[in-house]
Design an enzyme around this catalytic site. Structure first.
Site, PDB file in Angstrom:
ATOM      1  N   TYR A 110       0.861  -1.178   0.000  1.00 37.29           N
ATOM      2  CA  TYR A 110       0.000   0.000   0.000  1.00 37.29           C
ATOM      3  C   TYR A 110       0.900   1.232   0.000  1.00 37.29           C
ATOM      4  O   TYR A 110       1.349   1.704   1.048  1.00 37.29           O
ATOM      5  CB  TYR A 110      -0.913   0.034   1.225  1.00 37.29           C
TER       6      TYR A 110
ATOM      7  N   HIS B 126       1.075 -11.647   2.277  1.00 37.95           N
ATOM      8  CA  HIS B 126      -0.023 -10.960   1.606  1.00 37.95           C
ATOM      9  C   HIS B 126      -0.708 -11.828   0.547  1.00 37.95           C
ATOM     10  O   HIS B 126      -1.921 -11.762   0.357  1.00 37.95           O
ATOM     11  CB  HIS B 126       0.490  -9.664   0.975  1.00 37.95           C
TER      12      HIS B 126
END
Length: 221
Positions: free
Chosen positions: A63, A140
């Site tokens: 992010y 992730h």
């Protein structure tokens, strides 16, 4: 809940109500701030969420702003969460972040993995967050087994726990078999899966597995 106003083109937060109650499974609710927002605005929105009861804040290494950075913002979302944590008190919140599988060409090319790479990226996340230990550290997305079996990930996450760099680890978008294999090496703290009215395929195998192993599910939509 009254939140500070947001710029339509540059939202301060993405609010994910990460919950699961299917057949008695555990419940987690987290708040995921978006990248590219004015830093003061982002901190204000997270503070509002905290004041309204949210205690888990979820971010990730991936992010971030790619390309030219927006003025008066943080490049990495982790930096924004770290700024918020420093104002509210680290001990008052749970912080989750994620290690994204590396590839030679970032999104394409051969996968890359080693414990040294995992530890290096963990240290970078700790520095951006401004903390000395991550509460919940996810993989992730899953590596292909031929590149790095999930047992290796679990063993390496255990090393990070023993080093005091993380308190627990999780898997994101793992199948039931991978969850069992990793959990057998070192207990999984949570799994993160897409789960909504439009995505319910995990209810067939993953939810029963999580319930059996007593692993909370952090559901995103």
């Amino acid at each position: 809940m009254a939140l500070p106003s947001q710029r339509k083109c540059n939202p301060a937060v993405s609010i994910d109500f990460h919950c699961n109650t299917h057949n008695g499974a555990n419940l987690l609710i987290s708040f995921a701030p978006a990248t590219g927002s004015p830093s003061e605005h982002g901190v204000a929105v997270m503070t509002s969420a905290y004041n309204n009861g949210c205690r888990m804040f979820d971010t990730a290494q991936i992010y971030q702003q790619f390309g030219e950075q927006v003025p008066d913002t943080f490049r990495f979302n982790e930096e924004l969460v770290g700024a918020f944590a420093s104002t509210i008190g680290r001990e008052n919140i749970t912080i989750a972040t994620k290690f994204f599988p590396r590839r030679e060409g970032f999104r394409s090319g051969p996968y890359q993995y080693s414990y040294e790479l995992l530890e290096k990226e963990t240290d970078a996340s700790l520095a951006r967050l401004g903390i000395d230990c991550i509460d919940l550290y996810y993989l992730h997305r899953m590596y292909p087994d031929e590149v790095c079996p999930v047992e290796q990930i679990a063993a390496d996450m255990k090393k990070l726990v023993e080093a005091g760099k993380i308190k627990g680890y999780g898997l994101s978008e793992a199948c039931a078999g991978q969850i069992r294999r990793a959990h057998a090496v070192h207990p999984i703290s949570a799994i993160q899966q897409e789960w909504s009215l439009f995505a319910r395929d995990l209810e067939e195998e993953i939810v029963p597995t999580a319930k059996e192993l007593n692993i909370p599910i952090v559901a995103y939509r």
